[in-house]
Design a protein around this motif. Sequence first.
Motif, short mmCIF file in Angstrom:
data_model
loop_
_atom_site.label_atom_id
_atom_site.label_comp_id
_atom_site.label_asym_id
_atom_site.label_seq_id
_atom_site.Cartn_x
_atom_site.Cartn_y
_atom_site.Cartn_z
N SER A 216 -68.77 1.83 52.17
CA SER A 216 -69.59 3.47 52.99
C SER A 216 -68.53 4.45 52.33
O SER A 216 -69.44 5.55 52.27
CB SER A 216 -69.91 3.13 54.44
OG SER A 216 -70.38 2.05 54.22
N PRO A 222 -71.11 9.38 54.59
CA PRO A 222 -72.37 9.37 55.58
C PRO A 222 -72.24 10.53 55.89
O PRO A 222 -73.57 11.68 56.82
CB PRO A 222 -72.24 8.45 56.68
CG PRO A 222 -70.70 8.77 57.23
CD PRO A 222 -70.03 8.09 55.43
N ALA A 232 -77.31 11.19 51.88
CA ALA A 232 -76.28 13.00 53.25
C ALA A 232 -76.72 14.05 52.65
O ALA A 232 -76.46 15.12 54.04
CB ALA A 232 -74.51 11.84 53.56
N TYR A 236 -80.41 13.78 53.98
CA TYR A 236 -80.88 11.48 54.27
C TYR A 236 -82.00 10.66 54.07
O TYR A 236 -82.80 10.18 54.74
CB TYR A 236 -80.72 11.50 55.86
CG TYR A 236 -79.44 11.87 56.12
CD1 TYR A 236 -78.35 10.69 56.13
CD2 TYR A 236 -79.21 13.03 57.04
CE1 TYR A 236 -76.69 11.11 56.49
CE2 TYR A 236 -78.13 12.90 58.19
CZ TYR A 236 -76.58 12.16 57.04
OH TYR A 236 -76.03 12.62 57.65
N SER A 287 -77.53 5.68 56.65
CA SER A 287 -76.07 6.95 56.88
C SER A 287 -76.58 8.15 57.81
O SER A 287 -75.59 8.60 58.04
CB SER A 287 -75.42 7.20 55.41
OG SER A 287 -76.07 8.17 54.65
N GLN A 290 -74.38 8.76 61.14
CA GLN A 290 -73.66 10.44 60.92
C GLN A 290 -74.54 10.86 62.10
O GLN A 290 -73.51 11.60 63.02
CB GLN A 290 -73.56 10.78 59.83
CG GLN A 290 -72.29 12.33 60.33
CD GLN A 290 -70.67 11.12 60.62
OE1 GLN A 290 -70.27 10.40 59.46
NE2 GLN A 290 -70.68 11.86 61.22
#
Length: 298
Positions: A216, A222, A232, A236, A287, A290
């Motif tokens: 990741s 993220p 991100a 997103y 992601s 976040q």
Amino acid sequence: MSKTVAFIGLGNMGGPMAANLVEAGFRVQGYDLSEDLLNAAAERGVEKASSATNAVAGARYVITMLPSDAAVESVYIDGTRLLAHIPEDALIIDCSTVSSATSKRLATQAKQRGLRAIDAPVSGGVAGAAAGTLSFMCGGDAEDVDSARELLSAMGANIFHAGAAGAGQTAKICNNMLLAIHMAGTAEALQLGVDNGLDPKVLSEIMLKSSGANWSLEKYNPMPGVMENVPASRDYSGGFQVQLMSKDLRLAQDTANASNSHTPLGSLVHNLFGLHGKMGNAGLDFSSIQQLFSRKIG
Ligand code: NAD
């Protein structure tokens, strides 16, 4: 031998996968419920079919890349009853992430009609689908997996045979449970650094060369603005929706319950992504978890 492929489900993953098959010289007959996606695929050389039934006419391979168990069962068995229309020598390759039970049901029903089916869920995300570097995790008879290799190689870099029908799905949900855990952990650690005055780019560089490194962080950061070409950095959008990750985490929990396995972290991320989705984020890339950590309280 005919190299005609029926491709059903031309979304974030299916669209680029079908385009790679066209580039590799396969004739691809595509179908999706969305006319816009069908048109986008046609611009990349996919022949538009007016229904799933029309897409499988003359096909040597039938690939599905659908969002859920219900969609797979409806297309093949209960609704469209595609199994009744697929040519006898065709190989069915379901690349959707669904329950192992659904894959076993599809394989059994296909066999009863003299057809062959394997489950072949994928990992690698939308970027991997576009680059043709996906990992396929296959379940089914070894000969059937082998006969899919040429086709799968046009869309992926790694083809694994996990075991009998449904085993590909078991491997996939284990992988995605771990993915959700390290994505949530990465978001949490990045936010802790930012809240304490660190630049998320610098913190990411440090952790990438330290013991916190993970996929990741490396491929799918993220935190907005740290990496280009990841969801991100485009609000997103695109990518792997929260609602699809929630579905995979539910499948992991169902599997754990059935085998009396303990998955406390899997249970935690199942709840985290479920809540995040219910807060209006179901259609965002996963992601975006976040935001759960970056939200200001009080
Ligand atoms: P998506 O929602 O972008 O695409 C699914 C497509 O299926 C949609 O375009 C939808 O219109 C179509 N569809 C649904 N029902 C249909 C039907 N009856 N007939 C024809 N088309 C139908 O989803 P996606 O991100 O492409 O994911 C597809 C599958 O791949 C899911 O099972 C997901 O869990 C899995 N997956 C996704 C990713 C990712 O990064 N997006 C990665 C690995 C695996």
